[in-house]
Design an enzyme around this catalytic site. Structure first.
Site, PDB file in Angstrom:
ATOM      1  N   GLY A   1       0.786  -1.231   0.000  1.00  0.00           N
ATOM      2  CA  GLY A   1       0.000   0.000   0.000  1.00  0.00           C
ATOM      3  C   GLY A   1       0.814   1.276   0.000  1.00  0.00           C
ATOM      4  O   GLY A   1       0.317   2.321   0.432  1.00  0.00           O
ATOM      5  N   GLU A   2       2.046   1.222  -0.517  1.00  0.00           N
ATOM      6  CA  GLU A   2       2.870   2.442  -0.501  1.00  0.00           C
ATOM      7  C   GLU A   2       2.264   3.541  -1.359  1.00  0.00           C
ATOM      8  O   GLU A   2       2.358   4.720  -1.023  1.00  0.00           O
ATOM      9  CB  GLU A   2       4.296   2.142  -0.985  1.00  0.00           C
ATOM     10  CG  GLU A   2       5.202   3.364  -0.896  1.00  0.00           C
ATOM     11  CD  GLU A   2       6.652   3.084  -1.252  1.00  0.00           C
ATOM     12  OE1 GLU A   2       7.374   4.046  -1.572  1.00  0.00           O
ATOM     13  OE2 GLU A   2       7.061   1.910  -1.209  1.00  0.00           O
TER      14      GLU A   2
ATOM     15  N   ARG B   1      -0.894   4.210  -1.753  1.00  0.00           N
ATOM     16  CA  ARG B   1      -1.944   4.842  -0.945  1.00  0.00           C
ATOM     17  C   ARG B   1      -1.333   5.766   0.094  1.00  0.00           C
ATOM     18  O   ARG B   1      -1.859   6.843   0.376  1.00  0.00           O
ATOM     19  CB  ARG B   1      -2.784   3.752  -0.258  1.00  0.00           C
ATOM     20  CG  ARG B   1      -3.922   3.219  -1.114  1.00  0.00           C
ATOM     21  CD  ARG B   1      -4.456   1.902  -0.586  1.00  0.00           C
ATOM     22  NE  ARG B   1      -3.644   0.795  -1.054  1.00  0.00           N
ATOM     23  CZ  ARG B   1      -3.525  -0.352  -0.403  1.00  0.00           C
ATOM     24  NH1 ARG B   1      -4.143  -0.537   0.741  1.00  0.00           N
ATOM     25  NH2 ARG B   1      -2.785  -1.320  -0.901  1.00  0.00           N
TER      26      ARG B   1
ATOM     27  N   ARG C   1      -0.866  -6.092 -10.071  1.00  0.00           N
ATOM     28  CA  ARG C   1      -1.476  -4.820 -10.430  1.00  0.00           C
ATOM     29  C   ARG C   1      -0.889  -4.264 -11.720  1.00  0.00           C
ATOM     30  O   ARG C   1      -1.249  -3.182 -12.159  1.00  0.00           O
ATOM     31  CB  ARG C   1      -1.289  -3.793  -9.294  1.00  0.00           C
ATOM     32  CG  ARG C   1      -2.052  -4.152  -8.036  1.00  0.00           C
ATOM     33  CD  ARG C   1      -1.751  -3.163  -6.926  1.00  0.00           C
ATOM     34  NE  ARG C   1      -2.280  -3.623  -5.648  1.00  0.00           N
ATOM     35  CZ  ARG C   1      -3.510  -3.412  -5.225  1.00  0.00           C
ATOM     36  NH1 ARG C   1      -4.357  -2.763  -5.976  1.00  0.00           N
ATOM     37  NH2 ARG C   1      -3.906  -3.863  -4.055  1.00  0.00           N
ATOM     38  N   ALA C   2       0.048  -5.012 -12.348  1.00  0.00           N
ATOM     39  CA  ALA C   2       0.641  -4.652 -13.651  1.00  0.00           C
ATOM     40  C   ALA C   2       1.265  -3.266 -13.634  1.00  0.00           C
ATOM     41  O   ALA C   2       1.137  -2.506 -14.576  1.00  0.00           O
ATOM     42  CB  ALA C   2      -0.416  -4.746 -14.757  1.00  0.00           C
TER      43      ALA C   2
END
Length: 303
Positions: free
Chosen positions: A101-102, A104, A139-140
């Protein structure tokens, strides 16, 4: 010392089990940045944004500014729906290291949030790196070089083999091997790949070239396709054959049959040059790097 030994034992709880555990907490499915709607979950707590620090082994080195801006706007509107996964920071009490989650966290800082929702887990260094790599790959959002560097970290730091990584991530071994070969390219060619001037197919064709940088420039300037780049690289490698005045030797029937059998089994052209006295050579010609990887796998199985 104990931690390092544990890292060398393998995938620990298993990568699929790790991702299932993370997915149960954050609704992770490898898709977009945020789920459609918030879900009530236990174990979520709010922590000051300054109490978090990014994972130093995060495989992603570049964050797309436009996507980060879009996420910032979404957070301003709806807040952070999907909590960050963190672990206690050994360097300070009350501090945490980001596992997942970096993006975010960065967007929340831009949106001037004071606190963010997190779920605290006690992951090992190996598990943190595995989760970070898989989260980004699914998440490509990793560049080919960043993805390759992540696989290299798993191999060098934690002793994983290409086969184990491929099995855990649902990839083929040739896919992992071909990405790792990209790390052999000069920095200038890697930059061309990261900027999108070269595709992965182009880059793979340049790996064994004597001057990859010069060849890469020719590919870009000429707008060459991958096939054209491969053809150009082959021409550079193929030495000019001297004109021979001697008549070619006729092969016996047994040698021809053996050539045909090997060619059919391998799916590649095989030439046997058997000479008097019992010596000779076998020449196997491959057309693509995938065929070379297949051949290497077959040879590695021979004991």
């Amino acid at each position: 010392m104990t931690e390092r030994k544990n890292e060398r034992r393998g995938l620990g709880r298993g990568l699929s089990a790790l991702m299932a555990e993370v997915g149960a907490d954050i609704g992770f499915a490898g898709g977009g940045s945020e789920p459609a709607a918030p879900v009530e979950r236990q174990g979520i707590q709010s922590v000051p944004i300054e109490a978090l620090r990014p994972n130093p082994d995060q495989p992603r080195r570049h964050f797309d500014a436009s996507r980060l801006s879009e996420l910032e706007e979404s957070i301003r509107e709806k807040g952070i729906i999907q909590p960050l996964i963190v672990r206690p920071d050994p360097d300070g009490p009350g501090k945490f290291e980001i596992v997942a989650g970096e993006r975010r966290w960065r967007a929340a800082q831009n949106a001037r949030l004071h606190e963010v929702p997190v779920i605290v887990k006690n992951f090992s260094d190996s598990e943190v790196l595995e989760i970070a790599i898989v989260e980004n790959i699914q998440r490509a959002e990793l560049s080919p070089i960043e993805e390759a560097f992540g696989y290299k970290q798993l191999m060098e730091r934690f002793g994983h083999t290409q086969e184990k990584i491929a099995e855990a991530l649902g990839k083929s071994r040739s896919y992992i091997a071909n990405l790792l070969r990209l790390l052999n390219l000069p920095d200038e060619v890697r930059a061309m790949l990261e900027s999108g001037d070269l595709s992965v197919g182009h880059a793979r064709a340049l790996i064994t070239a004597p001057d990859p940088v010069a060849l890469a420039r020719k590919v870009i300037e000429g707008g060459l396709t991958v096939r054209q780049a491969e053809s150009l690289a082959r021409k550079i490698h193929e030495p000019r054959k001297p004109q021979s005045t001697a008549a070619p030797r006729e092969k016996d029937a047994d040698t021809k049959v053996l050539e045909d059998d090997l060619s059919a089994n391998l799916g590649m052209s095989v030439v046997i040059d058997h000479r008097a006295g019992g010596e000779g050579q076998v020449i196997i010609r491959y057309k693509t790097l995938d065929q070379l990887d297949q051949l290497c796998q077959l040879l590695s199985q021979v004991r």
